[in-house]
Design a protein around this motif. Sequence first.
Motif, PDB file in Angstrom:
ATOM      1  N   ARG A  89       1.017  -1.237   0.114  1.00  0.00           N
ATOM      2  CA  ARG A  89       0.022  -0.042  -0.002  1.00  0.00           C
ATOM      3  C   ARG A  89       0.832   1.209  -0.033  1.00  0.00           C
ATOM      4  O   ARG A  89       0.377   2.315  -0.213  1.00  0.00           O
ATOM      5  CB  ARG A  89      -0.815  -0.053   1.292  1.00  0.00           C
ATOM      6  CG  ARG A  89      -0.513   0.103   2.423  1.00  0.00           C
ATOM      7  CD  ARG A  89      -1.123  -0.032   3.708  1.00  0.00           C
ATOM      8  NE  ARG A  89      -1.960  -1.309   3.628  1.00  0.00           N
ATOM      9  CZ  ARG A  89      -3.060  -1.814   3.271  1.00  0.00           C
ATOM     10  NH1 ARG A  89      -3.705  -1.057   2.808  1.00  0.00           N
ATOM     11  NH2 ARG A  89      -3.641  -3.037   3.408  1.00  0.00           N
ATOM     12  N   SER A  96      -3.513   8.087  -3.209  1.00  0.00           N
ATOM     13  CA  SER A  96      -4.264   8.819  -3.969  1.00  0.00           C
ATOM     14  C   SER A  96      -3.848  10.211  -4.316  1.00  0.00           C
ATOM     15  O   SER A  96      -3.927  10.734  -5.301  1.00  0.00           O
ATOM     16  CB  SER A  96      -5.740   9.062  -3.272  1.00  0.00           C
ATOM     17  OG  SER A  96      -6.303   7.713  -2.887  1.00  0.00           O
ATOM     18  N   GLY A 148      -7.416  -0.248  -1.988  1.00  0.00           N
ATOM     19  CA  GLY A 148      -8.129   0.695  -2.469  1.00  0.00           C
ATOM     20  C   GLY A 148      -9.615   0.464  -2.234  1.00  0.00           C
ATOM     21  O   GLY A 148     -10.150  -0.410  -1.522  1.00  0.00           O
ATOM     22  N   THR A 149     -10.493   1.552  -2.742  1.00  0.00           N
ATOM     23  CA  THR A 149     -11.923   1.367  -2.566  1.00  0.00           C
ATOM     24  C   THR A 149     -12.361   1.415  -4.198  1.00  0.00           C
ATOM     25  O   THR A 149     -12.151   2.193  -4.996  1.00  0.00           O
ATOM     26  CB  THR A 149     -12.190   2.676  -1.846  1.00  0.00           C
ATOM     27  OG1 THR A 149     -11.940   2.680  -0.626  1.00  0.00           O
ATOM     28  CG2 THR A 149     -13.910   2.909  -2.046  1.00  0.00           C
ATOM     29  N   HIS A 151     -16.148   0.951  -6.337  1.00  0.00           N
ATOM     30  CA  HIS A 151     -17.623   0.754  -6.400  1.00  0.00           C
ATOM     31  C   HIS A 151     -18.052  -0.535  -7.367  1.00  0.00           C
ATOM     32  O   HIS A 151     -17.590  -0.472  -8.714  1.00  0.00           O
ATOM     33  CB  HIS A 151     -18.400   2.014  -6.822  1.00  0.00           C
ATOM     34  CG  HIS A 151     -19.959   1.885  -6.808  1.00  0.00           C
ATOM     35  ND1 HIS A 151     -20.622   1.374  -7.814  1.00  0.00           N
ATOM     36  CD2 HIS A 151     -20.801   2.311  -5.613  1.00  0.00           C
ATOM     37  CE1 HIS A 151     -21.805   1.614  -7.515  1.00  0.00           C
ATOM     38  NE2 HIS A 151     -22.139   1.816  -6.276  1.00  0.00           N
ATOM     39  N   SER A 182     -20.032   0.284  -2.492  1.00  0.00           N
ATOM     40  CA  SER A 182     -18.582   0.580  -2.643  1.00  0.00           C
ATOM     41  C   SER A 182     -17.986  -0.435  -1.443  1.00  0.00           C
ATOM     42  O   SER A 182     -18.690  -0.796  -0.651  1.00  0.00           O
ATOM     43  CB  SER A 182     -18.170   2.019  -2.223  1.00  0.00           C
ATOM     44  OG  SER A 182     -18.716   2.901  -3.074  1.00  0.00           O
ATOM     45  N   THR A 184     -14.302  -1.323   0.439  1.00  0.00           N
ATOM     46  CA  THR A 184     -13.099  -0.834   0.726  1.00  0.00           C
ATOM     47  C   THR A 184     -12.069  -1.836   1.483  1.00  0.00           C
ATOM     48  O   THR A 184     -12.576  -2.736   2.306  1.00  0.00           O
ATOM     49  CB  THR A 184     -13.074   0.250   1.846  1.00  0.00           C
ATOM     50  OG1 THR A 184     -13.746   1.337   1.055  1.00  0.00           O
ATOM     51  CG2 THR A 184     -11.445   0.776   2.001  1.00  0.00           C
ATOM     52  N   ALA A 185     -10.748  -2.226   0.648  1.00  0.00           N
ATOM     53  CA  ALA A 185     -10.002  -3.109   1.443  1.00  0.00           C
ATOM     54  C   ALA A 185      -9.478  -2.930   2.883  1.00  0.00           C
ATOM     55  O   ALA A 185      -9.139  -1.720   2.900  1.00  0.00           O
ATOM     56  CB  ALA A 185      -8.531  -3.378   0.531  1.00  0.00           C
ATOM     57  N   CYS A 187     -11.604  -6.554   2.723  1.00  0.00           N
ATOM     58  CA  CYS A 187     -12.947  -6.849   2.619  1.00  0.00           C
ATOM     59  C   CYS A 187     -13.048  -8.207   2.357  1.00  0.00           C
ATOM     60  O   CYS A 187     -12.261  -8.830   1.771  1.00  0.00           O
ATOM     61  CB  CYS A 187     -13.840  -6.036   2.007  1.00  0.00           C
ATOM     62  SG  CYS A 187     -13.511  -5.795   0.268  1.00  0.00           S
ATOM     63  N   THR A 206     -12.530   4.283  -6.811  1.00  0.00           N
ATOM     64  CA  THR A 206     -12.846   5.512  -6.104  1.00  0.00           C
ATOM     65  C   THR A 206     -11.388   6.046  -5.755  1.00  0.00           C
ATOM     66  O   THR A 206     -11.046   7.177  -6.030  1.00  0.00           O
ATOM     67  CB  THR A 206     -13.686   5.502  -4.933  1.00  0.00           C
ATOM     68  OG1 THR A 206     -15.009   4.823  -5.234  1.00  0.00           O
ATOM     69  CG2 THR A 206     -13.649   6.651  -3.982  1.00  0.00           C
ATOM     70  N   THR A 207     -10.547   4.901  -5.783  1.00  0.00           N
ATOM     71  CA  THR A 207      -9.099   5.331  -5.276  1.00  0.00           C
ATOM     72  C   THR A 207      -8.436   4.311  -6.270  1.00  0.00           C
ATOM     73  O   THR A 207      -9.000   3.263  -6.613  1.00  0.00           O
ATOM     74  CB  THR A 207      -8.874   5.117  -3.990  1.00  0.00           C
ATOM     75  OG1 THR A 207      -8.977   3.818  -3.523  1.00  0.00           O
ATOM     76  CG2 THR A 207      -9.700   6.064  -2.841  1.00  0.00           C
ATOM     77  N   CYS A 209      -6.625   1.027  -7.303  1.00  0.00           N
ATOM     78  CA  CYS A 209      -7.076  -0.169  -6.621  1.00  0.00           C
ATOM     79  C   CYS A 209      -6.574  -1.267  -7.037  1.00  0.00           C
ATOM     80  O   CYS A 209      -5.748  -1.267  -8.350  1.00  0.00           O
ATOM     81  CB  CYS A 209      -8.593  -0.390  -6.837  1.00  0.00           C
ATOM     82  SG  CYS A 209      -9.632   0.509  -6.088  1.00  0.00           S
TER      83      CYS A 209
END
Length: 283
Positions: A89, A96, A148-149, A151, A182, A184-185, A187, A206-207, A209
Amino acid sequence: MESVGLVEQRRSSRVENNVECVIKKKRCKRKVRIQVKRPVKMVSRTLQRLFDSCQQVFRGPGTVPSPADVQRLCNILDVMKPEDVGLSRDLPFFQSKSVAVEENPRVASATIYKCHNFSLCLLFLPATGVIPLHNHPGMTVFSKLLLGTVHIKSYDWADPLNSDNYDSPSKLRRARIKANRSFTAPCDTSVLYPTSGGNIHEFTATTPCAVLDVLGPPYSKDDGRDCSHYRETSFGDLSNREEFTKVEDDGHCYGWLEEIETPQGSEMDGIPYMGPQIDESHS
């Protein structure tokens, strides 16, 4: 443990401390650079365990893993970390603020392993990157968001047992929304099946990923498992967006999907996988 990045070009072996990894954007001159330290080994027991289990679980086209086997793979994927495929990460790509948002950013993919029965691959989505609405014919797919995040919007056909019977000559078909939210890791792993679980889905980042996909069996034009793309529309009046989806008496939300040609610019950039390797003779 030797690492990985998103790479198309690799510097000379004389570079002892760093490897610069570059994704070239076909539509943008700007390059996303990822710099990582060179590790000592290329070992990932979790990735090897996943591979060994996939060899036992996936029996080839026309088969679906049993509930017990699905849970078996989920148990492995649920605990997988970015480091298991050589990611971190801390890489600039996943920060981002370090990556400027661009119009229609390219999505990249790296194949870890592929055979007749299954494949393992990584998907890299820059911020605002989109994998448009597409299907997975005859396939069981496990998706694990590593970083990341994102959708995800997914559909199942309302008439899965009559999958070749379209509702109109324009290939409009009624579909039931399975997911529209959405993630987010870290998950849990999401699973889709040939006729259920959200077989038709779309990813919007969204970010930045990273997603690990396990497909059984993999896409194959020769075997009739080509990817089809769709767009949300309304039945009759294409300008009335309020008709795209509707909650019906059974409490589910339904919409209309129209099959379309592959969207322009939706092709992924294939990049080499440079992470921990798999021992194919292990199992």
